[in-house]
Design a protein around this motif. Structure first.
Motif, PDB file in Angstrom:
ATOM      1  N   HIS A   1       0.822  -1.233   0.000  1.00 55.56           N
ATOM      2  CA  HIS A   1       0.000   0.000   0.000  1.00 55.56           C
ATOM      3  C   HIS A   1       0.849   1.274   0.000  1.00 55.56           C
ATOM      4  O   HIS A   1       1.000   1.967   1.002  1.00 55.56           O
ATOM      5  CB  HIS A   1      -1.026   0.008   1.118  1.00 55.56           C
ATOM      6  CG  HIS A   1      -0.586  -0.380   2.493  1.00 55.56           C
ATOM      7  ND1 HIS A   1       0.531   0.132   3.120  1.00 55.56           N
ATOM      8  CD2 HIS A   1      -1.163  -1.215   3.396  1.00 55.56           C
ATOM      9  CE1 HIS A   1       0.640  -0.373   4.328  1.00 55.56           C
ATOM     10  NE2 HIS A   1      -0.381  -1.203   4.520  1.00 55.56           N
ATOM     11  N   CYS A   2       1.365   1.583  -1.183  1.00 55.85           N
ATOM     12  CA  CYS A   2       2.295   2.705  -1.333  1.00 55.85           C
ATOM     13  C   CYS A   2       1.727   4.007  -0.782  1.00 55.85           C
ATOM     14  O   CYS A   2       0.548   4.304  -0.944  1.00 55.85           O
ATOM     15  CB  CYS A   2       2.669   2.879  -2.802  1.00 55.85           C
ATOM     16  SG  CYS A   2       3.856   1.661  -3.358  1.00 55.85           S
ATOM     17  N   THR A   3       2.583   4.760  -0.156  1.00 54.09           N
ATOM     18  CA  THR A   3       2.349   6.041   0.516  1.00 54.09           C
ATOM     19  C   THR A   3       1.497   5.897   1.767  1.00 54.09           C
ATOM     20  O   THR A   3       0.993   6.884   2.294  1.00 54.09           O
ATOM     21  CB  THR A   3       1.751   7.132  -0.409  1.00 54.09           C
ATOM     22  OG1 THR A   3       0.385   6.857  -0.697  1.00 54.09           O
ATOM     23  CG2 THR A   3       2.539   7.258  -1.704  1.00 54.09           C
ATOM     24  N   ASN A   4       1.367   4.673   2.284  1.00 52.40           N
ATOM     25  CA  ASN A   4       0.672   4.438   3.543  1.00 52.40           C
ATOM     26  C   ASN A   4       1.597   3.682   4.491  1.00 52.40           C
ATOM     27  O   ASN A   4       2.148   2.636   4.128  1.00 52.40           O
ATOM     28  CB  ASN A   4      -0.595   3.598   3.338  1.00 52.40           C
ATOM     29  CG  ASN A   4      -1.703   4.379   2.672  1.00 52.40           C
ATOM     30  OD1 ASN A   4      -2.605   4.891   3.319  1.00 52.40           O
ATOM     31  ND2 ASN A   4      -1.635   4.480   1.359  1.00 52.40           N
ATOM     32  N   ALA A   5       1.750   4.191   5.713  1.00 52.54           N
ATOM     33  CA  ALA A   5       2.484   3.509   6.786  1.00 52.54           C
ATOM     34  C   ALA A   5       3.891   3.123   6.376  1.00 52.54           C
ATOM     35  O   ALA A   5       4.348   2.007   6.603  1.00 52.54           O
ATOM     36  CB  ALA A   5       1.710   2.265   7.244  1.00 52.54           C
ATOM     37  N   SER A   6       4.593   4.069   5.750  1.00 51.52           N
ATOM     38  CA  SER A   6       5.979   3.799   5.375  1.00 51.52           C
ATOM     39  C   SER A   6       6.844   5.005   5.694  1.00 51.52           C
ATOM     40  O   SER A   6       6.382   6.149   5.661  1.00 51.52           O
ATOM     41  CB  SER A   6       6.079   3.454   3.881  1.00 51.52           C
ATOM     42  OG  SER A   6       5.528   4.478   3.087  1.00 51.52           O
ATOM     43  N   GLY A   7       8.106   4.741   5.983  1.00 51.57           N
ATOM     44  CA  GLY A   7       9.031   5.807   6.319  1.00 51.57           C
ATOM     45  C   GLY A   7       9.392   6.629   5.097  1.00 51.57           C
ATOM     46  O   GLY A   7       9.673   6.088   4.028  1.00 51.57           O
ATOM     47  N   THR A   8       9.375   7.951   5.243  1.00 50.95           N
ATOM     48  CA  THR A   8       9.724   8.820   4.116  1.00 50.95           C
ATOM     49  C   THR A   8      11.190   9.197   4.125  1.00 50.95           C
ATOM     50  O   THR A   8      11.788   9.455   3.097  1.00 50.95           O
ATOM     51  CB  THR A   8       8.887  10.112   4.154  1.00 50.95           C
ATOM     52  OG1 THR A   8       9.052  10.732   5.430  1.00 50.95           O
ATOM     53  CG2 THR A   8       7.427   9.798   3.930  1.00 50.95           C
ATOM     54  N   THR A   9      11.797   9.220   5.306  1.00 51.11           N
ATOM     55  CA  THR A   9      13.232   9.514   5.396  1.00 51.11           C
ATOM     56  C   THR A   9      13.852   8.527   6.391  1.00 51.11           C
ATOM     57  O   THR A   9      13.717   8.680   7.602  1.00 51.11           O
ATOM     58  CB  THR A   9      13.486  10.955   5.878  1.00 51.11           C
ATOM     59  OG1 THR A   9      12.737  11.185   7.071  1.00 51.11           O
ATOM     60  CG2 THR A   9      13.080  11.951   4.827  1.00 51.11           C
ATOM     61  N   PRO A  10      14.489   7.468   5.903  1.00 49.79           N
ATOM     62  CA  PRO A  10      15.021   6.444   6.790  1.00 49.79           C
ATOM     63  C   PRO A  10      16.099   6.942   7.732  1.00 49.79           C
ATOM     64  O   PRO A  10      16.413   6.309   8.721  1.00 49.79           O
ATOM     65  CB  PRO A  10      15.569   5.396   5.821  1.00 49.79           C
ATOM     66  CG  PRO A  10      15.800   6.122   4.546  1.00 49.79           C
ATOM     67  CD  PRO A  10      14.750   7.193   4.488  1.00 49.79           C
TER      68      PRO A  10
ATOM     69  N   THR B   1      17.169  19.052   2.060  1.00 47.03           N
ATOM     70  CA  THR B   1      17.059  18.020   1.023  1.00 47.03           C
ATOM     71  C   THR B   1      16.273  16.834   1.551  1.00 47.03           C
ATOM     72  O   THR B   1      16.007  16.721   2.744  1.00 47.03           O
ATOM     73  CB  THR B   1      18.450  17.534   0.569  1.00 47.03           C
ATOM     74  OG1 THR B   1      19.083  16.850   1.662  1.00 47.03           O
ATOM     75  CG2 THR B   1      19.314  18.688   0.124  1.00 47.03           C
ATOM     76  N   ARG B   2      15.914  15.960   0.663  1.00 44.04           N
ATOM     77  CA  ARG B   2      15.080  14.813   1.012  1.00 44.04           C
ATOM     78  C   ARG B   2      15.826  13.513   0.729  1.00 44.04           C
ATOM     79  O   ARG B   2      16.417  13.355  -0.339  1.00 44.04           O
ATOM     80  CB  ARG B   2      13.776  14.865   0.203  1.00 44.04           C
ATOM     81  CG  ARG B   2      12.875  13.670   0.378  1.00 44.04           C
ATOM     82  CD  ARG B   2      11.562  13.896  -0.327  1.00 44.04           C
ATOM     83  NE  ARG B   2      10.719  12.714  -0.292  1.00 44.04           N
ATOM     84  CZ  ARG B   2       9.412  12.729  -0.540  1.00 44.04           C
ATOM     85  NH1 ARG B   2       8.815  13.858  -0.835  1.00 44.04           N
ATOM     86  NH2 ARG B   2       8.717  11.623  -0.495  1.00 44.04           N
ATOM     87  N   GLU B   3      15.763  12.595   1.673  1.00 42.99           N
ATOM     88  CA  GLU B   3      16.340  11.275   1.471  1.00 42.99           C
ATOM     89  C   GLU B   3      15.365  10.378   0.703  1.00 42.99           C
ATOM     90  O   GLU B   3      14.193  10.705   0.547  1.00 42.99           O
ATOM     91  CB  GLU B   3      16.677  10.635   2.819  1.00 42.99           C
ATOM     92  CG  GLU B   3      17.652  11.415   3.667  1.00 42.99           C
ATOM     93  CD  GLU B   3      19.032  11.535   3.050  1.00 42.99           C
ATOM     94  OE1 GLU B   3      19.420  10.643   2.270  1.00 42.99           O
ATOM     95  OE2 GLU B   3      19.722  12.525   3.342  1.00 42.99           O
ATOM     96  N   VAL B   4      15.854   9.237   0.240  1.00 44.21           N
ATOM     97  CA  VAL B   4      15.014   8.259  -0.457  1.00 44.21           C
ATOM     98  C   VAL B   4      14.367   7.348   0.572  1.00 44.21           C
ATOM     99  O   VAL B   4      15.055   6.706   1.375  1.00 44.21           O
ATOM    100  CB  VAL B   4      15.839   7.429  -1.454  1.00 44.21           C
ATOM    101  CG1 VAL B   4      14.998   6.302  -2.041  1.00 44.21           C
ATOM    102  CG2 VAL B   4      16.382   8.320  -2.561  1.00 44.21           C
ATOM    103  N   GLY B   5      13.047   7.303   0.575  1.00 40.01           N
ATOM    104  CA  GLY B   5      12.321   6.439   1.487  1.00 40.01           C
ATOM    105  C   GLY B   5      11.826   5.183   0.810  1.00 40.01           C
ATOM    106  O   GLY B   5      12.179   4.881  -0.344  1.00 40.01           O
TER     107      GLY B   5
END
Length: 387
Positions: free
Chosen positions: A218-227, A235-239
């Motif tokens: 379920h992409c974009t649900n209950a997942s880390g955006t910046t590990p 800047t933004r990290e890859v989650g």
């Protein structure tokens, strides 16, 4: 009425194939399988066939839902047969009863046993395996965290011994200790692993592809955006979701509710555009309330919202999910059926049997309007009639 044994012909249908829509098409069904399929100019209708007139509506492969916890007032692991029937009437001819990460070890074993031991009844072949969502996930990303636990070899070996390759999908958080050993054990049963409820970095996720990681849960649900904290200010990290989007061998699950609560409509469009039709899988993440009527004007009409916990799954059935995905992304009906039928069949390694209208495959067929309103459902050549 067709009983699955006699020859049946669906006529005057717009056939949805993986390549195009065939106007005025014919499907001939014999012994529960598609015997012929194509234009009325090419397919002869047997004289003794039971005729189903599609009246110009669309005929496509039945939907396959690989991530669904309940429906019609039933939890999938408690009443798997009634659960499956509640979704069958909405065009889902293949479904995975999905157990929760919030179940204890004893409840998980009992639920798996209920699915494995389900008594054969008419239309029970709609259940094509099971999905275990956890319990080996990251507790930071679970709505109910107390039963979430680290990988336990005694537990997962007991589950594998009990169900084996009937477990088609298993969701895990790859960053947790002990996951490689678990993944190796699951790989022996050719189980598709799904990364979810996780904050794993891209390298860790990619390293699990060799064990069979094929799905982004379920992409974009209950997942880390910046590990990890941003290495460089601003800047933004890859989650997890970005890692799923960029890897060519990983499918992206999407829950497309009407109001874009699980996945914003623009995000649906981004996932669809980035992954492409062939790597998106439409799911419901349905709860026991899936398919039950909602109050008129309810902004959460497709969403299971629990006071104090927030968002927790959906009330979706696959017909509604497909309709919403088409509206959010502009996808046509051919692409919609690929994402709701063929792609899930591929990830389950069942695409030689189902997932598209092709000669020799099971006659799992749904007749729908252009707005995905279900008119008729056929499972292995038998028409489903509620009641």
């Amino acid at each position: 009425m067709s009983d699955g044994n006699q020859v049946t012909a669906i006529v005057h249908a717009k056939l949805v194939t993986p390549h195009s829509v065939i106007d005025n098409g014919v499907i001939v069904v014999k012994d529960g399988r598609i015997a012929e399929c194509g234009s009325h100019k090419e397919i002869a209708v047997p004289e003794d066939a039971f005729i189903i007139d599609a009246e110009g509506q669309y005929a496509g492969p039945g939907f396959i839902d690989i991530h669904c916890h309940g429906g019609g007032g039933h939890w999938a692991w408690e009443e798997p047969y009634l659960f499956a029937l509640s979704h069958l009437k909405h065009g889902t001819t293949g479904i995975l009863p999905t157990l929760f990460y919030n179940q204890s070890r004893e409840n998980m074993l009992e639920g798996v046993r209920n699915v494995v031991q389900m008594e054969k009844q008419p239309f029970s072949s709609a259940i094509v395996g099971m999905h275990l969502e956890g319990p080996y996930i990251n507790p930071k990303y679970g709505a109910i965290t107390s039963p979430i636990r680290p990988p336990d070899p005694d537990e997962y070996h007991a589950l594998l011994e009990l169900a084996g390759d009937r477990i088609k999908v298993w969701t895990l958080a790859p960053e947790l200790p002990g996951q490689e050993e678990f993944a190796e054990a699951a790989a022996k049963y050719d189980i598709a692993l799904s990364v979810g409820h996780s904050e794993a970095d891209a390298e860790t996720i990619f390293s699990f592809v060799r064990y069979g990681l094929q799905i982004g849960c379920h992409c974009t649900n209950a997942s880390g955006t910046t590990p990890s904290p941003s290495r460089y200010g601003g800047t933004r990290e890859v989650g997890v979701d970005e890692a799923v989007l960029v890897h060519d061998d990983i499918y992206a699950e999407v829950i497309p509710d009407a109001n874009g609560i699980h996945v914003r409509p623009l995000m649906c469009k981004l996932i669809y555009k980035t992954k492409g039709t062939d790597k998106v899988i439409i799911i419901t993440d349905g709860m026991d309330t899936a398919g039950l009527p909602s109050e008129p004007g309810d902004p959460f009409e497709d969403v299971n919202y629990v006071e104090g916990l927030g968002l927790s799954g959906s009330r979706l059935t696959m017909d509604r999910a497909v309709r919403n995905m088409m509206r959010h992304t502009g996808a046509g009906i051919v692409d919609a059926f690929i994402m709701a039928s063929l792609n899930p069949a591929k990830v389950l390694k069942l695409d030689k049997e189902m997932g598209s209208l092709e000669k020799g495959k099971r006659a799992n067929i749904v007749i729908v309007t252009g707005d995905i309103e279900v008119k008729q459902v056929m499972l292995e050549g038998k028409l489903y009639k509620e009641g």
